[in-house]
Write an enzyme that holds these catalytic residues in place. Structure first.
Site, PDB file in Angstrom:
ATOM      1  N   GLU A   1      -4.963  52.670   2.553  1.00  0.00           N
ATOM      2  CA  GLU A   1      -4.159  51.510   2.962  1.00  0.00           C
ATOM      3  C   GLU A   1      -3.259  51.197   1.779  1.00  0.00           C
ATOM      4  O   GLU A   1      -3.714  50.647   0.770  1.00  0.00           O
ATOM      5  CB  GLU A   1      -5.067  50.315   3.283  1.00  0.00           C
ATOM      6  CG  GLU A   1      -5.976  50.537   4.482  1.00  0.00           C
ATOM      7  CD  GLU A   1      -5.231  50.571   5.816  1.00  0.00           C
ATOM      8  OE1 GLU A   1      -4.048  50.189   5.855  1.00  0.00           O
ATOM      9  OE2 GLU A   1      -5.843  51.012   6.804  1.00  0.00           O
TER      10      GLU A   1
ATOM     11  N   CYS B   1       0.667  43.233   1.290  1.00  0.00           N
ATOM     12  CA  CYS B   1       1.282  44.493   1.716  1.00  0.00           C
ATOM     13  C   CYS B   1       2.076  44.270   2.995  1.00  0.00           C
ATOM     14  O   CYS B   1       2.987  45.020   3.299  1.00  0.00           O
ATOM     15  CB  CYS B   1       0.213  45.544   1.928  1.00  0.00           C
ATOM     16  SG  CYS B   1      -1.094  44.959   3.000  1.00  0.00           S
TER      17      CYS B   1
END
Ligand code: NAP
Length: 471
Positions: free
Chosen positions: A245, A279
């Site tokens: 990720e 993010c």
């Protein structure tokens, strides 16, 4: 919750690491730095605990996770205050993170008992195809500082549900939340050795050493694309399973028929959750020409009205960055952007005084401004004017990242057409936040490999086994 207990229960190398409150530079607590021997011992205990844990019933593992959810919910305020202190984010964001983090335990407590296999006759009738799933084994979990609670539970939840044992390596800026989660899991009945935490510094050599250990079968990493790339190379030496990720550079598209109130509200959340250190943070705003000026002005007004203060301050709307280094990186990006021609609508000046603060900043700029190629990780909104849906799509997709995109439009069919054309693992339509433990989280391109949460999340910790048999 006892952070002291968690910290002292953790093995010590003798060396200490100071965890700092970024809003004033004070030391919150000193924690032991894990030695090579501590990391070896963590792998040893995870490997020793694995066979019995893999053989335990899904229901028993689900009950542990349910208990962990209940404990975390009961202790949510203490967790939120700890997250806010070591990370710098405002208390409202820390509370939201802790609720989100606890939900991963609840979701995976439900998923533990719902792993479906397959049983069917082969097409030519010569055998039965049986497909079953087994835990992949000892898993190394590496997490970043921006969501110290949720990034840990998003990995630990599915690992426990699947029957894996894990070694958690949190970011050294924010290890206290991770230590408190490990303490909580012990209180929830998770057996010894199933979840072990290590806090080596520097991270690189210790992680490489653990990845070389043949007992480690899986690596689940959340962090920057740069470190992810490095770890993928290392994992390839032993062909270790990996979930990645990684970074994002989210486009936020506002079409000319968007409801401006909705778009500005959405922009505030998508940009400022966690002070922009997410993010999923909106990083590039592509706004249709007829509404670009008004959108930028209204966003600037809302952003400049935020109270910038230590995260625990009543009414704070923007907290500190996690460190002075992170704050300086944001300032450098803005300075370079202005030097390249960006117009500053608000913010842009690093304040004097203690603490890693950087103000909410809005820029209007051309599409080739260098800041658009970077993950900013701070409260900075660069706004670019566009003339058509296709132009917005092309600019949005002109990135090596592809984690999430945002689309605002008054027509669902138009927004869906844009959403389908975007190269990202997630698309939010008329919403500033869509992260949900029940939905698959992950990116296209260099934003990662694999998915966390949803029905896919548990499969990152499972191998599938096909058995062919005449029955
Ligand atoms: P980072 O620098 O990549 O660090 C992440 C983790 O990796 C930390 O635990 C760090 O440990 C460790 N690490 C650093 N160098 C390493 C190395 N050479 N070998 C092994 N491990 C190493 O990222 P960050 O600055 O903490 O977090 C921000 C990044 O995470 C952003 O790019 C953001 O987009 C990304 N992120 C992605 C997601 C997602 O789900 N896609 C979610 C959150 C954040 P130390 O702290 O000890 O250095």
């Amino acid at each position: 919750m006892s952070i002291d207990t968690a910290a002292t229960a953790h093995k010590a190398s003798g060396e200490l690491h100071a965890v700092v409150d970024p809003s004033d530079g004070s030391t919150i607590e000193q924690i032991p730095v894990s030695s090579e021997a501590d990391c070896d011992a963590a792998v040893e205990s995870a490997a020793a605990a694995f066979p019995a844990f893999a053989a335990s019933s899904p229901r028993a593992r689900g009950e542990m996770l349910r208990k962990a959810y209940e404990l975390m919910t009961a202790e949510s305020e203490q967790f939120a205050r700890l997250v806010s202190r070591e990370n710098g984010k405002i208390l409202a964001d820390a509370r939201a993170e802790v609720a989100y983090a606890a939900e991963f335990f609840r979701w995976f407590s439900e998923e533990a008992v719902r792993v479906a296999g397959d049983f069917r006759l082969a097409p030519n009738g010569d055998k039965t195809i049986v497909v079953t799933h087994e835990p992949v084994g000892v898993s190394l979990l590496i997490t970043p500082w921006n969501f110290p609670a949720a990034m840990a539970t998003r990995k630990i939840g599915p690992a426990i549900a699947a029957g894996c044992t894990v070694i958690l390596k949190p970011a050294m800026e924010t290890p206290l939340t991770a230590l408190a989660i490990v303490d909580l899991l012990a209180r929830a009945g998770v057996p010894d050795g199933v979840v072990t935490i290590v806090t080596p510094s520097p991270a690189g050599p210790a992680v490489s050493r653990m990845l070389r250990d043949s007992r480690v079968r899986n690596l689940s990493f959340t962090g920057s694309t740069e470190v992810g790339r490095l770890l993928l190379k290392q994992a390839s030496d032993r062909v270790i399973r990996t979930s990645m990720e990684l970074g994002g550079n989210a486009p936020f598209i506002v079409l000319d028929d968007a409801d401006l109130d909705e778009a500005v509200d959405g922009a505030m959340v998508a940009k400022l959750r966690n002070g922009g250190a997410a993010c999923t943070a909106a990083n590039r705003f592509y706004v249709s020409r007829p509404i670009a000026a008004e959108f930028s002005e209204r966003l600037s007004e809302r952003m400049s009205a935020l109270l910038m203060a230590p995260g625990l301050t009543e009414g704070a709307g923007l907290g500190a960055s996690v460190s002075m280094g992170e704050r300086d990186k944001i300032a450098e990006l803005v300075d370079a952007s202005v030097a390249a021609g960006a117009q500053l609508l608000t913010g842009g000046a690093t304040p004097d005084g203690p603490g890693a603060f950087y103000p909410a900043t809005v820029l209007r700029l051309d599409r080739d401004n260098p800041i658009l190629a970077q993950e900013i990780f701070g409260p900075v909104a660069p706004v670019v004017t566009v003339d058509s849906d296709d132009e917005a799509i092309a600019l949005a997709n002109a990135s090596e990242f592809g984690l999430i995109s945002y689309v605002f439009s008054g027509q669902l069919a138009r927004a869906m057409r844009v959403a389908r054309s975007l190269e990202s693992g997630m698309v939010a339509i008329n919403k500033g936040v869509i992260s949900d433990p029940a939905a698959p989280f992950g990116g296209y391109k260099q934003s990662g490999l694999g998915r966390e949460g949803g029905f896919a999340g548990i499969h990152e910790f499972l191998e599938s086994k096909y058995i062919g048999v005449d029955i």
